[in-house]
Design an enzyme around this catalytic site. Structure first.
Site, mmCIF file in Angstrom:
data_model
loop_
_atom_site.group_PDB
_atom_site.id
_atom_site.type_symbol
_atom_site.label_atom_id
_atom_site.label_comp_id
_atom_site.label_asym_id
_atom_site.label_seq_id
_atom_site.Cartn_x
_atom_site.Cartn_y
_atom_site.Cartn_z
ATOM 1 C CB SER A 178 -7.907 3.488 2.904
ATOM 2 O OG SER A 178 -6.902 2.882 3.753
ATOM 3 C CE LYS A 181 -3.754 1.992 2.731
ATOM 4 N NZ LYS A 181 -4.736 1.716 3.901
ATOM 5 C CB SER A 191 -8.229 0.628 5.644
ATOM 6 O OG SER A 191 -9.051 1.849 5.833
#
Length: 463
Positions: free
Chosen positions: A149, A79, A173
């Protein structure tokens, strides 16, 4: 089976036995990225050169008799909050468009030591402050949200564009996009995986964890990540544990808590039916279902937002004043709202968290894991802002997605999402398993036992 279709465990065994070279594996994944990325937009940066160099190094080491473990030569995505020296960490934001990391994060260092090959940085909802990751399309239907996210990480794994990936989880997330894309997502116990070198959303809620296609893979990645790092003040020196679940499915004597309140309130009927069938499957494996009462439910969302919003605004205080127009509108509004919260509000949220954590520990004394829906509805169409429930209640999509995942972040307990089917539109449904702090191994064991009954969804069609 093409190399990019392999799970971590399958690829590790093929590499270990020299049936597959790390170079072949990484090349296959990079070719897959090239094929699907124009549609999915899962990556902020594809690091093909470094990935191929890591693969050649792994091949040479293995040929020389040095096998670093099950992640040696395995392609990974990170990420784009996670620092890798010399590589951009943009947080999917114009605010950090020119930022390049000067040093590795702890988790990047540990993955390098394990021999993993970084194929790219994956998209996040800007600064991890959202539940949809609007840049990225769902791997099962491009017209639906990826979840957030850690949407890029979930989509990359679901589509075979990374054998595994790392995400972060502050209000759900990791688990939300994993559930919406039909993959496994693990939020470890708070403090188990260090966050040094990871851009923060909310320091007291942030977790780092893996997204994979199987529970066994999540255990293999967790084993490489877990361990104390004094540079993260929240990092805990927990005893070393073998997280890899055994081959059996016998859950005799294990107690599965099934919530009688909160987790099945305002949940899509197809989601509820799939999760309840999954609980029945656990009972068939020998587990005993026990009803539990989730404590302090009226305070959950207020506590989540009361902690996260001011902490996020404090982190962004300088840049919000210096370059406010570079933030996306939805994120900027939340950051500005956080500056209006009082110290008293924040302290009340901290007190509520302490009471909630204690109440959850007491509840978990009577069960080994809690089984519940990960999210109350599957991936919605992109652009949809609200959902209307059967009782007429209207809820924002973001509030709906965070509602069932937030408790594990507030309390810090381990939480795993596993696919348990698809709805009539073909979209994945996830079941969440939560356990006692630092008993991540039991959560993984239960998820793996369920998975062995043949419920994995396999690779997504990548639209």
């Amino acid at each position: 089976m093409r190399p990019y279709e392999l799970t971590v465990a399958e690829a590790a065994e093929a590499v270990r036995t020299r049936r597959l070279s790390p170079v072949e594996l990484v090349d296959s994944v990079l070719e897959r990225i090239e094929h699907v990325e124009p549609r999915l937009r899962a990556f902020t940066t594809v690091t093909a050169g470094p990935a191929r160099r890591a693969a050649r190094r792994a091949e040479d080491e293995i040929a020389g008799g040095l096998l670093r473990g099950p992640l040696h030569g395995i392609p990974a995505g990170l990420k784009d909050l996670i620092d890798v020296a010399g590589t951009a960490t943009t947080a999917s934001s114009r605010v950090r468009a020119d930022h390049r990391a000067e040093a590795d994060s702890t988790v990047a260092t540990r993955l390098t030591a394990a021999g993993a090959a970084l194929v790219g940085k994956t998209h996040t909802h800007e600064f991890a402050y959202g539940l949809t990751t609007p840049q990225t399309g769902n791997a099962w239907d491009l017209g639906r949200v990826a979840g957030g996210s850690s949407g890029g990480s979930a989509v990359a794994v679901a589509a075979g564009a990374a054998t595994f990936a790392l995400g972060t989880d502050t209000g759900g997330s990791i688990r939300v996009p994993a559930a919406l894309n039909g993959v496994v997502g693990l939020k470890p116990t708070y403090g188990l995986v260090p966050r040094y070198g990871v851009t923060s959303l909310s320091w007291s809620l942030d977790h780092v964890g893996p997204l994979t296609r199987t529970v066994e893979d999540a255990a293999l990645v967790l084993a490489a990540l877990a361990g104390h790092d004094p540079r993260d003040p929240a990092s805990v020196a927990a005893p070393a544990v073998d997280y890899r679940p055994g081959p059996g499915t016998d859950l005799t004597g294990l107690r599965v808590g099934v919530p009688r309140n909160y987790y099945f309130d305002r949940v899509d009927p197809e989601v509820e039916a799939s999760v309840r069938r999954a609980v029945e499957r656990l009972e068939e494996l020998g587990a005993r279902a026990v009803e539990v009462e989730i404590p302090m439910t009226r305070y959950i969302q207020a506590t989540q937002w009361g902690l996260m919003v001011p902490e996020a605004s404090a982190y962004h205080e300088r840049t919000l004043r210096a370059v406010p127009d570079l933030y996306a509108a939805d994120v900027r509004v939340l950051l500005e709202a956080g500056e209006l919260m009082t110290a008293g509000d924040y302290l009340r949220a901290q007190r509520a968290r302490t009471l909630m954590r204690q109440a959850w520990l007491e509840m978990l004394e009577d069960v080994d894991v809690i089984a519940a829906p990960t999210v109350p509805l599957t991936a919605v169409k992109a652009g949809r802002s609200s959902v209307t429930w059967g009782d007429g209640e209207v809820e924002s999509v973001s509030d709906a997605y965070v509602r069932l995942s937030a408790p594990a972040d507030i309390t810090g307990v381990p939480a795993l999402t596993v696919p348990v089917g698809r709805d009539t539109a073909g979209m994945p449904i996830g079941m969440q398993l939560m356990g006692k702090p630092f008993d991540d191994a039991t959560v993984l064991r239960v998820g793996h036992a369920y998975e062995l009954t043949g419920t994995a969804l396999g690779l997504a069609p990548a639209a």
